[in-house]
Design an enzyme around this catalytic site. Structure first.
Site, mmCIF file in Angstrom:
data_model
loop_
_atom_site.group_PDB
_atom_site.id
_atom_site.type_symbol
_atom_site.label_atom_id
_atom_site.label_comp_id
_atom_site.label_asym_id
_atom_site.label_seq_id
_atom_site.Cartn_x
_atom_site.Cartn_y
_atom_site.Cartn_z
ATOM 1 N N ARG A 193 0.868 -1.143 0.061
ATOM 2 C CA ARG A 193 -0.179 0.136 0.070
ATOM 3 C C ARG A 193 0.762 1.265 0.044
ATOM 4 O O ARG A 193 0.629 2.151 -0.818
ATOM 5 C CB ARG A 193 -0.820 -0.064 1.327
ATOM 6 C CG ARG A 193 -2.026 0.797 1.198
ATOM 7 C CD ARG A 193 -2.742 0.289 2.447
ATOM 8 N NE ARG A 193 -3.121 -1.084 2.448
ATOM 9 C CZ ARG A 193 -4.295 -1.513 1.916
ATOM 10 N NH1 ARG A 193 -5.137 -0.312 1.651
ATOM 11 N NH2 ARG A 193 -4.595 -2.520 1.862
ATOM 12 N N THR A 194 1.757 1.276 0.887
ATOM 13 C CA THR A 194 2.602 2.561 0.948
ATOM 14 C C THR A 194 3.497 2.671 -0.010
ATOM 15 O O THR A 194 3.798 3.819 -0.445
ATOM 16 C CB THR A 194 3.456 2.683 2.458
ATOM 17 O OG1 THR A 194 2.483 2.281 3.651
ATOM 18 C CG2 THR A 194 4.094 3.995 2.479
ATOM 19 N N LYS A 253 22.893 -9.013 2.611
ATOM 20 C CA LYS A 253 23.994 -9.364 2.653
ATOM 21 C C LYS A 253 25.169 -8.692 3.779
ATOM 22 O O LYS A 253 26.195 -8.793 3.944
ATOM 23 C CB LYS A 253 24.776 -9.021 1.412
ATOM 24 C CG LYS A 253 24.056 -9.733 0.063
ATOM 25 C CD LYS A 253 24.714 -9.300 -1.154
ATOM 26 C CE LYS A 253 24.013 -9.788 -2.410
ATOM 27 N NZ LYS A 253 22.748 -8.870 -2.910
ATOM 28 N N ARG A 264 11.212 2.414 4.157
ATOM 29 C CA ARG A 264 10.504 1.322 5.251
ATOM 30 C C ARG A 264 11.280 0.504 5.794
ATOM 31 O O ARG A 264 11.998 -0.167 5.024
ATOM 32 C CB ARG A 264 9.289 0.955 4.298
ATOM 33 C CG ARG A 264 8.394 -0.112 5.243
ATOM 34 C CD ARG A 264 7.158 0.629 5.776
ATOM 35 N NE ARG A 264 6.273 -0.044 6.283
ATOM 36 C CZ ARG A 264 5.017 0.125 6.511
ATOM 37 N NH1 ARG A 264 4.659 1.381 5.975
ATOM 38 N NH2 ARG A 264 4.192 -0.793 6.635
ATOM 39 N N HIS A 277 5.349 6.661 11.231
ATOM 40 C CA HIS A 277 4.975 6.785 9.951
ATOM 41 C C HIS A 277 4.345 8.213 9.705
ATOM 42 O O HIS A 277 3.209 8.213 9.430
ATOM 43 C CB HIS A 277 3.810 5.879 9.882
ATOM 44 C CG HIS A 277 3.581 5.135 8.378
ATOM 45 N ND1 HIS A 277 4.120 5.534 7.426
ATOM 46 C CD2 HIS A 277 2.486 4.388 8.051
ATOM 47 C CE1 HIS A 277 3.677 5.199 6.386
ATOM 48 N NE2 HIS A 277 2.637 4.196 6.720
#
Ligand SMILES: [Zn+2]
Lengths: 305, 137
Positions: free
Chosen positions: A51-52, A80, A101, A129
């Site tokens: 969604r974001t 890694k 995110r 957020h």
């Protein structure tokens, strides 16, 4: 270098400006269609959030720009063992701005401290957020025309709901807002949120009963009550229905109430409510794209790009 | 109980009872060559019970640690048997590398080289929050 990590990184004047720009984009999208031509947004999603990510991607494309990046940590260099700081340094060679995110709280701040390009926090664990909060603010402003003097109800899981904490923090900077906090005992807002309201001398009331406060509300911000948050099944079964919004419950609500929800919803708002003109959670999702467009423009401009 | 009076050194007085061992660790006094005396549960008019630490050498103290763990303590510097200076710590604005963040979701849990930094969130209550995740110390 200017970043957006926490909603409080922005002054209320700057939030007003962003809302104004977003409104202008909505009115006049063609004027913005080429603003970011030749620019790249790096969408760094160490944790999947379709969604974001889609909202950021759509925002950048509608500004005429491009998007590069990855959509979960398995595909990224962090798998890694690369540090967030090294990742953002490397990305800065290719992109003009980044949206990050991360499943770890504070990761976007760590990136911002080392970055040569603006970093937008697109959600870090259960912490911040800010673009969701900007979305909520734009929605309230568009639906009600102002913030001052509103009675804003928050309903559901107020303990773990970061969108709730962040929106309360943001709204606490406006005049005469009354907060009504509706939740089961187990899921009341954490003490730091109450302390914030007390310190600022703001009016708030806590209740477990949505029906009793419904007639006062100008805004009702719904969140999900999750089964796993309860200490016992009995409590959950006893309480779950009282936090599900139905047309029946809306009978006593104001004509101009507005219902918000950060989405995705599960069952906390009955589908039958969607057709009620007071429901605006789908408009809210669309607003998310416009406020992100405004934010990308602002940060790029301040970075001199 | 008596301890020899100090000729040159430091007396950290008015430490909350039970905190002396903690200060000993955080101030890294175990690495010192000089004599160190820890007095626990000393009767005090002001505090009821208190702890005291005595060092027979004047060393550079970590004032951030003192301010964080024992903000109300007093530090007396003694030279030639005379108290020449009396200082009190202040709550530090930032604590760097003193305590670690306990939030399992914090970025510091996977990036070991990040310094653990806490900022003073509320001066009256003396609360600190992690710079990164804002969890309470
Ligand atoms: Zn932390």
């Amino acid at each position: 270098m200017r970043h957006l990590i926490d909603i409080l990184d922005l002054t209320t004047a700057e939030i007003d400006e962003l809302i104004e720009t977003a409104n202008d984009i909505i009115q006049n999208p063609a004027a913005y269609a080429h603003k970011c031509e030749g620019k790249k947004l790096a969408a760094l999603f160490f944790e999947p959030s379709t969604r974001t990510r889609l909202s950021f991607e759509a925002a950048m494309y509608e500004l005429g720009g491009h998007v590069i990046g990855f959509s979960d940590a398995g595909n990224s260099s962090s798998a890694k063992g690369e540090s967030v700081a090294d990742t953002i340094k490397m990305i800065g060679c290719y992109a003009d701005i980044a949206a990050m995110r991360h499943f770890k709280e504070g990761a976007p701040l760590v990136a911002a401290m080392r970055s040569d390009i603006p970093v937008i926090n697109a959600g870090d664990g259960g912490h911040n957020h800010p673009t969701q909060t900007l979305t909520d603010l734009l929605t309230i402003k568009r639906e009600k025309g102002h913030f001052d003097g509103l009675t804003v109800g928050f309903c559901g899981d107020l303990k773990f709901g970061r969108t709730v904490h962040s929106l309360i923090t943001a709204l606490s900077r406006y005049e005469n807002i009354k907060f009504v906090l509706i939740s089961p005992q187990e899921l009341k807002v954490p003490s730091y949120v109450k302390d914030l309201l007390k310190d600022k001398g703001l009016t708030y009331k806590q209740t477990t009963d949505l029906d009793s406060v419904m007639p006062e509300l100008d805004i009702l911000y719904m969140t999900r009550v999750q089964r796993e948050r309860f200490f016992n099944e009995e409590e959950y079964l006893r309480l779950k229905d009282s936090y599900i919004l139905t047309p029946e419950k809306l009978k006593t609500a104001k004509e101009d109430l507005r219902i918000l929800h950060p989405l995705p919803r599960v069952n906390e708002i009955a589908v039958a409510v969607d057709d009620d003109p007071r429901a605006c959670y789908f408009r809210q999702a669309l607003n998310g794209k416009f406020i992100r467009m405004a934010l990308i423009l602002k940060l790029l401009e301040e970075a001199g790009k | 109980m008596t301890i020899d009076s100090i000729k040159n050194g430091i007396v950290i007085d008015h430490i909350p009872a039970g905190k002396a061992m903690l200060l000993y660790q955080y101030l890294k006094l175990d690495g010192l060559e000089c004599s160190v005396a820890l007095l626990k549960n000393v009767p005090s008019k002001k505090m009821g019970r208190k702890d005291i630490i005595k060092l027979d050498e004047v060393i550079d103290l970590n004032w951030d640690v003192l301010g964080y763990l024992a903000p109300d303590c007093t530090v007396n510097i003694i030279r030639e048997g005379e108290e020449v200076e009396k200082k009190r710590p202040e709550l530090p604005e930032r604590l760097v590398g003193v305590i670690a963040c306990k939030n399992p979701r914090c970025i510091t849990t996977i990036e070991q080289e990040l310094p653990h930094i806490f900022k003073l969130a509320n001066r009256q209550k003396g609360t600190y929050r992690c710079l990164y995740c804002e969890s309470k110390a």
